[in-house]
Design a protein around this motif. Structure first.
Motif, PDB file in Angstrom:
ATOM      1  N   ALA A  20      43.351  43.504  42.777  1.00 32.70           N
ATOM      2  CA  ALA A  20      43.691  42.857  41.510  1.00 32.70           C
ATOM      3  C   ALA A  20      42.858  43.477  40.400  1.00 32.70           C
ATOM      4  CB  ALA A  20      43.438  41.349  41.575  1.00 32.70           C
ATOM      5  N   THR A  21      43.380  43.435  39.193  1.00 33.74           N
ATOM      6  CA  THR A  21      42.598  43.788  38.018  1.00 33.74           C
ATOM      7  C   THR A  21      42.046  42.487  37.461  1.00 33.74           C
ATOM      8  OG1 THR A  21      43.953  45.725  37.555  1.00 33.74           O
ATOM      9  CG2 THR A  21      42.631  44.862  35.742  1.00 33.74           C
ATOM     10  N   LEU A  22      40.725  42.407  37.323  1.00 38.37           N
ATOM     11  CA  LEU A  22      40.071  41.198  36.831  1.00 38.37           C
ATOM     12  C   LEU A  22      39.688  41.376  35.371  1.00 38.37           C
ATOM     13  CD1 LEU A  22      39.810  40.933  39.942  1.00 38.37           C
ATOM     14  CD2 LEU A  22      37.622  39.835  39.563  1.00 38.37           C
ATOM     15  N   HIS A  23      40.108  40.414  34.553  1.00 41.65           N
ATOM     16  CA  HIS A  23      39.736  40.354  33.139  1.00 41.65           C
ATOM     17  C   HIS A  23      38.904  39.092  32.974  1.00 41.65           C
ATOM     18  CE1 HIS A  23      42.773  43.333  31.645  1.00 41.65           C
ATOM     19  NE2 HIS A  23      43.353  42.995  32.791  1.00 41.65           N
ATOM     20  N   SER A  24      37.630  39.239  32.670  1.00 43.37           N
ATOM     21  CA  SER A  24      36.790  38.049  32.479  1.00 43.37           C
ATOM     22  C   SER A  24      36.276  37.997  31.046  1.00 43.37           C
ATOM     23  CB  SER A  24      35.622  38.031  33.471  1.00 43.37           C
ATOM     24  OG  SER A  24      34.679  39.019  33.147  1.00 43.37           O
ATOM     25  N   ASP A  30      31.611  37.926  25.696  1.00 43.20           N
ATOM     26  CA  ASP A  30      31.473  39.190  26.429  1.00 43.20           C
ATOM     27  C   ASP A  30      32.650  39.338  27.392  1.00 43.20           C
ATOM     28  OD1 ASP A  30      30.162  36.985  27.777  1.00 43.20           O
ATOM     29  OD2 ASP A  30      29.472  38.422  29.282  1.00 43.20           O
ATOM     30  N   ARG A  31      33.173  40.557  27.435  1.00 47.01           N
ATOM     31  CA  ARG A  31      34.369  40.834  28.229  1.00 47.01           C
ATOM     32  C   ARG A  31      34.063  41.868  29.298  1.00 47.01           C
ATOM     33  NH1 ARG A  31      39.039  39.008  25.827  1.00 47.01           N
ATOM     34  NH2 ARG A  31      38.714  38.115  23.762  1.00 47.01           N
ATOM     35  N   GLN A  32      34.793  41.752  30.394  1.00 46.99           N
ATOM     36  CA  GLN A  32      34.658  42.713  31.481  1.00 46.99           C
ATOM     37  C   GLN A  32      36.027  42.908  32.113  1.00 46.99           C
ATOM     38  OE1 GLN A  32      32.098  41.448  34.724  1.00 46.99           O
ATOM     39  NE2 GLN A  32      31.425  43.541  35.057  1.00 46.99           N
ATOM     40  N   VAL A  33      36.365  44.166  32.402  1.00 48.30           N
ATOM     41  CA  VAL A  33      37.610  44.487  33.098  1.00 48.30           C
ATOM     42  C   VAL A  33      37.254  45.399  34.263  1.00 48.30           C
ATOM     43  CG1 VAL A  33      39.905  45.532  32.937  1.00 48.30           C
ATOM     44  CG2 VAL A  33      38.949  44.325  30.960  1.00 48.30           C
TER      45      VAL A  33
END
Length: 198
Positions: A20-24, A30-33
């Protein structure tokens, strides 16, 4: 009769692998992909997209070590230097303190079960999450109970597979701490052993 969480756990335990691609998105924005790959009995490969584009982490459950390639695996020279680290090393922990060895969907479900014990569970019914159909539930811990950095979780699952689409974590003050979307999930994908041991 089993509730939605129990059914989702049973389906997860039957899986051999997933991607899966995780987008948090965290409380501070703050963002993380990352591209996230999992294979039983606990192999994890994380390919960073944003931030730290190109970095790759691989967790070996037998050795309980994380190998980190800060510049990716290719590097154009036929080899890439790697660091070998403990899963709780600050270099490989997420901004919210999550560790690679406890980052998979199975660990999420364990955290949810721990919150539910002595806490509460409520079905949320059907909804649309990021344009996709979903079915949800909410789990809250008893007063003062925090598991995996959350006191309450709202979870949205794909109706056909019961695999998570979105997880929302709340603290004891009922403020949203983090939202994680699992996009383009593929279950039981062919992930050969060498994919986790380059």
């Amino acid at each position: 009769m089993a509730d939605l969480l129990d059914e989702a756990v049973a389906r997860f335990r039957a899986l051999e692998s997933y991607f899966a691609t995780l987008h948090s998105v965290g409380r501070g924005g703050d963002r993380q992909v990352v591209h996230y790959f999992y294979r039983t009995p606990g192999w994890v490969r994380i390919e960073c997209v944003d931030p730290h584009r190109g970095a790759v982490l691989i967790y070996d459950p037998a050795a309980r070590k994380v190998r980190l390639w800060t510049f990716g695996l290719g590097w154009g020279f036929g080899f890439a230097p790697a660091l070998s680290l403990a899963p709780d090393n600050p270099l490989v922990r997420s901004p919210r303190g999550h560790t690679v060895d406890r980052s998979d969907v199975g660990a999420l479900f364990e955290n949810l079960q721990a919150l539910r014990a002595g806490g509460s569970f409520a079905a949320l019914g059907a909804a649309t999450v990021a344009g996709e159909p979903a079915v949800g539930f909410e789990v809250a811990g008893a007063a003062g109970v925090i598991v995996g950095g959350a006191h309450r979780n709202r979870v949205w699952l794909a109706p056909d597979t019961l695999f998570p689409r979105r997880v929302e974590n709340f603290d004891e003050a009922d403020e949203l701490v983090e939202t994680v979307d699992l996009v383009d999930a593929e279950l039981d994908v062919d992930l050969p052993e060498r994919f986790f041991a380059p």
